[in-house]
Design a protein around this motif. Structure first.
Motif, PDB file in Angstrom:
ATOM      1  N   CYS A 630       0.866  -1.314   0.018  1.00 25.09           N
ATOM      2  CA  CYS A 630      -0.222  -0.036  -0.126  1.00 25.09           C
ATOM      3  C   CYS A 630       0.757   1.352   0.079  1.00 25.09           C
ATOM      4  CB  CYS A 630      -0.938   0.016   1.198  1.00 25.09           C
ATOM      5  SG  CYS A 630      -2.519  -1.242   1.090  1.00 25.09           S
ATOM      6  N   VAL A 631       1.951   1.244   0.694  1.00 24.87           N
ATOM      7  CA  VAL A 631       3.066   2.225   0.582  1.00 24.87           C
ATOM      8  C   VAL A 631       3.457   2.532  -0.619  1.00 24.87           C
ATOM      9  CG1 VAL A 631       4.989   3.128   1.324  1.00 24.87           C
ATOM     10  CG2 VAL A 631       3.537   2.239   3.220  1.00 24.87           C
ATOM     11  N   ARG A 632       3.810   1.648  -1.385  1.00 25.85           N
ATOM     12  CA  ARG A 632       4.437   1.499  -2.713  1.00 25.85           C
ATOM     13  C   ARG A 632       3.161   2.299  -3.683  1.00 25.85           C
ATOM     14  NH1 ARG A 632       6.763  -0.338  -7.387  1.00 25.85           N
ATOM     15  NH2 ARG A 632       5.196  -1.840  -8.717  1.00 25.85           N
ATOM     16  N   LEU A 636      -1.618   5.521   1.723  1.00 28.36           N
ATOM     17  CA  LEU A 636      -1.103   5.756   2.974  1.00 28.36           C
ATOM     18  C   LEU A 636      -1.976   5.147   4.210  1.00 28.36           C
ATOM     19  CD1 LEU A 636       1.448   8.536   2.378  1.00 28.36           C
ATOM     20  CD2 LEU A 636       1.603   6.047   1.737  1.00 28.36           C
ATOM     21  N   ALA A 639      -2.289   1.701   4.532  1.00 28.47           N
ATOM     22  CA  ALA A 639      -0.863   1.171   4.997  1.00 28.47           C
ATOM     23  C   ALA A 639      -0.838   1.411   6.555  1.00 28.47           C
ATOM     24  CB  ALA A 639       0.120   1.989   4.287  1.00 28.47           C
ATOM     25  N   ARG A 640      -1.383   2.684   6.908  1.00 31.55           N
ATOM     26  CA  ARG A 640      -1.392   2.896   8.354  1.00 31.55           C
ATOM     27  C   ARG A 640      -2.278   2.174   9.219  1.00 31.55           C
ATOM     28  NH1 ARG A 640      -0.527   7.871  10.570  1.00 31.55           N
ATOM     29  NH2 ARG A 640      -0.960   8.985   8.855  1.00 31.55           N
ATOM     30  N   LEU A 672       6.366   3.556   5.819  1.00 34.93           N
ATOM     31  CA  LEU A 672       5.087   4.374   6.035  1.00 34.93           C
ATOM     32  C   LEU A 672       5.697   5.590   6.470  1.00 34.93           C
ATOM     33  CD1 LEU A 672       2.079   4.816   5.936  1.00 34.93           C
ATOM     34  CD2 LEU A 672       2.013   4.197   8.303  1.00 34.93           C
ATOM     35  N   ALA A 675       7.385   7.530   3.528  1.00 34.79           N
ATOM     36  CA  ALA A 675       6.240   8.161   2.713  1.00 34.79           C
ATOM     37  C   ALA A 675       5.707   9.258   3.234  1.00 34.79           C
ATOM     38  CB  ALA A 675       5.447   7.162   2.524  1.00 34.79           C
TER      39      ALA A 675
END
Length: 802
Positions: A630-632, A636, A639-640, A672, A675
């Motif tokens: 998800c970061v990629r 975000l 991802a969190r 994360l 990012a």
């Protein structure tokens, strides 16, 4: 309608007759034979049911006393011109008399139909069987909504609400409800008796008390027949109808919790008056009497747990359970000894299925040997199961039973005991994704003592001995590792040669020596192919896929992983960890192919399977892995959520989560933070990730952490440091990984900032270190010890070179 006692045959027969009564011009009659004790009284019971009352009945009885033909004629006369249904209930104790009478009546009465209930068939012409078994059970880890729809839970909850108004199945009591219905096999009468106990017991006490179900379930309806008032009476009614030989077989096979075959039944009946040639027929007789269930696709017999518990009680009354369990243990130890060598050749699938089918019985044999204090036999059986445990992914079982075996006192040491102790000491079977494990420093003394004892054995037996010897060879300080593994690799046994090469390849890959890996992996694949071991091929192909991935052949890597997945599927019930390991490798390749959508679907599917498993570490790892994806892709917020879920799981399950899992979670947090531009947060997370990666002593895994450390350097504008860290990461994995999206992105940033020549110089400085130096120089804390680069002096940021 045939089924075990308490299955609800009578109730279903009555409802069926009521539902279909309009289809019969002259109606339906119910004949309950439960109270009829003599075969000669069956005809009179039918005469009474079809309408002869008062003086007519007495006159008929007087004329027909002892005259079976006369009874038949009178019944045929009464029923001959009618279209009617007879529901003949509870036939099992009068089965021959009922069969003859019904058969004769059907031949003479064209409009007659009979619905009979019994624990065994009438076995007459024209009979159509409806097999009524227990109610369907919910899956062990089902949710509340699915559990409420399960027939067994539905019946239990309805009856429970009748005695405890407001009772319902919810999240709080779901576990206890599942324990109750599964413990009672979904048997309707048992569930009703259990629900009735909620008048005086809490649900948790009821669930706990079912270990002594015959004492607990004794409060049936006052209006029920005596044999339906207690669970014990239900089973005893069928048991008492058995002949002596059938009763002996039924009692003895009760020691087999994992099902019965003619071979295992014959084994436990050894030394009795039951001829071995008759055992198969007696098993069929028990099926006919609804005391056993035959699975036609496997040919295995299963006894309901409630019936099995009754059989064990009866067996205990004869004071022979220990002897019977001894016979069972001998049978299954011999079966395992025969099947174990076949697991590593072309017949491995059949051998695995045989061991999987008997697995519960094998564990019962182990338990008996342990309880009896028979250390030699318990250890021998456990050692012979080592490869089976490995293939089935039963690592917890392996650790428990090997530990239980070596805990038993012995008079003389043995090779088998040292093998079992060595496997435990090395924690070999607790690592699902690789053949390589690490030994903690504090156990070094134990290991050295074990090595000393093993050297006194001229030869270590079986696959357990080969596995242990290979692993210990790699831990020895002298030249023994290469000598021992080379001897196996050059030996005549292709499977052992493949195993030795796979061990050597894993050791080399772990230490970033890929030249050795490139030599050993193809040779290991050829050896396993020659031996006919498809399971080992499935385990070796991911390593070749890694080499192809490093070489940039992503299509070839994906083909290897897909083939490994296909081979693994042929083995059916393999470890979920092993399946997910392959899937995560496929996710990685799809990311490198820029197919993020496919990678996301694979991770989501793996997470759904892990959610239904009992592996907390697996769920944590998958949360962390999806967070990285998800970061990629820039999601975000998602991802969190995933990082926080993984960290929460880690805090709850820290003792059972390995170093790799801890490092992966911390690396996901660091990614994360990078990012989000949160340098301090990334530094803190990378300190944790680096520490866990160093402790794992897995160089390629440490490289994944170091790449993220390079991302931290780039965030601070330290592009020379970032380039050096990327080179050091390549040294730790033993290869330049130019298809990795993160490596590509960071290399592009640093090259743009430094220029090609200065990037190559910094990268080369990291690459040209030895792995130990590269690991020491990539500590993220070093970035905090060096001033940030200035426009005038950018070379000051070269932390890796220092």
């Amino acid at each position: 309608m045939v089924g075990p006692g308490g299955a609800g045959k009578t109730r279903l027969a009555v409802e069926a007759a009521r539902h279909h009564r309009t289809e019969y011009r002259d109606g339906a009659w119910m004949i309950d034979l439960a109270s009829v004790t003599e075969p000669t009284k069956v005809g009179a019971a039918l005469l009474a049911a079809i309408g002869l009352r008062g003086s007519a009945l007495f006159e008929a009885s007087a004329k027909l006393c002892g005259d079976a033909r006369g009874e038949l004629d009178l019944l045929a006369d009464q029923l001959g011109g009618r279209e009617c249904l007879l529901v003949v209930d509870n036939c099992e104790h009068l089965i021959d008399a009922v069969a003859h009478l019904v058969s004769a009546l059907l031949a003479r009465c064209a409009g007659l139909r009979v619905l009979a209930t019994s624990r065994e068939p009438l076995a007459i012409d024209g009979e159509s069987l409806v097999l009524l078994g227990p109610l369907a059970l919910p899956a062990p880890h089902t949710d509340v909504a699915r559990a409420r729809r399960s027939p067994s839970v539905l019946l239990f909850s309805e009856r429970a609400a009748a005695v405890r108004p407001g009772f319902d199945v919810d999240e709080r009591n779901l576990g206890d409800v599942l324990r109750v219905v599964r413990s009672l096999d979904g048997l309707p009468l048992a569930l009703e008796l259990a629900a009735a106990r909620l008048r005086t017991l809490s649900l948790s006490d009821l669930a706990a008390g079912l270990s002594d179900r015959f004492r607990l379930l004794t409060t049936g309806s006052r209006t029920a027949a005596p044999r339906h008032r207690t669970l014990r009476a239900v089973i005893a009614w069928s048991w008492d109808l058995l002949g002596a030989d059938a009763r002996t077989v039924a009692e003895r096979i009760a020691v087999l919790p994992g099902g019965v075959t003619p071979a295992s039944a014959t084994a436990v009946c050894a030394g009795t008056a039951v001829p071995a040639a008759d055992v198969r027929d007696l098993l069929a007789d028990l099926v006919d009497r609804s005391l056993l269930h035959l699975a036609p696709d496997t040919g295995r017999y299963r006894m309901l747990e409630t019936i099995r518990e009754y059989g064990l009680e009866r067996l205990a009354e004869e004071d022979t359970p220990t002897d019977v369990r001894d016979l069972a243990a001998r049978h299954f130890a011999e079966l395992v000894a025969r099947q174990d060598p076949l697991l590593r050749g072309p017949d491995q699938l059949d051998a695995l299925h045989a061991l999987h089918a008997e697995y519960d019985n094998v564990l019962a044999a182990l338990r008996h040997l342990h309880d009896a204090g028979d250390a030699d036999r318990a250890t021998g059986l456990a050692v012979n199961l080592i490869w089976c445990w490995r293939m089935l992914g039963r690592y917890a079982d392996a650790a428990y039973w090997l530990g239980a075996a070596v805990a038993l006192p012995v008079e003389q040491p043995s090779a088998e005991r040292d093998i079992a102790e060595g496997m435990l000491l090395l924690n070999f079977l607790a690592t699902p994704s690789t053949l390589v494990v690490d030994v903690s420093e504090e156990r070094g003394e134990e290991l050295r003592a074990l090595v000393g004892r093993l050297r006194n054995h001229p030869e270590l037996p079986g696959v357990g001995g080969a596995l242990l010897a290979a692993r210990l060879a790699a831990l020895d300080a002298d030249d023994a590792p290469s000598t021992f593994l080379q001897r196996l690799a050059d030996g005549p046994d292709p499977w052992l040669a493949g195993l030795a090469r796979m061990f050597r390849a894993h050791f080399a890959e772990n230490e970033a020596h890929l030249d050795q890996v490139r030599s050993d992996v193809p040779a290991a694949l050829e050896c396993f192919d020659r031996a006919g071991d498809r399971w080992a091929l499935a385990k070796a192909l991911p390593l070749r896929a890694l080499l192809r991935q490093y070489d940039g052949d992503l299509d070839g890597a994906l083909a290897d992983l897909d083939e490994a997945k296909r081979l693994a599927r042929t083995f059916g019930s393999l470890s979920l960890d092993d399946e997910v390991f392959i899937d995560l490798r496929r996710v990685d390749v799809h990311e490198r192919l820029d197919d993020d959508a496919r990678a996301g679907r694979l991770v989501a599917a793996a997470r759904e399977r892990a959610r239904r498993s009992a592996s907390p570490e697996l769920a944590i790892v998958l949360d962390a892995r999806e967070a990285g994806l998800c970061v990629r892709t820039g999601d975000l917020e998602r991802a969190r959520e995933l990082v926080e879920s993984a960290e929460a799981g880690l805090s709850e399950q820290l003792p059972v989560v390995g170093l790799h899992g801890r490092a992966l979670v911390a690396t996901a947090r660091a990614a994360l933070c990078l990012a989000l531009g949160d340098g301090p947060g990334a530094e803190e997370a990378l300190d944790r990730a680096y520490a866990a990666a160093v402790d794992s002593r897995d160089m390629p895994f440490a490289a994944t952490v170091v790449v993220t450390v390079a991302g931290l350097a780039a965030l601070h504008g330290r592009h020379r440091d970032a380039a050096g860290l990327l080179g050091a990461a390549a040294r730790l994995r033993g290869a330049h990984d130019r298809t990795d999206p993160q490596v590509r992105a960071l290399s592009s940033r640093s090259r743009h900032a430094l220029g090609d020549d200065r990037f190559a110089e910094a990268y080369g400085a990291g690459w040209n270190q030895d792995p130990a130096a590269a690991l020491a120089h990539t500590d993220p804390a070093r970035l905090r010890c060096v001033p940030p680069p200035s426009a005038a002096r950018p070379e000051l940021g070269a932390a890796v070179q220092r």
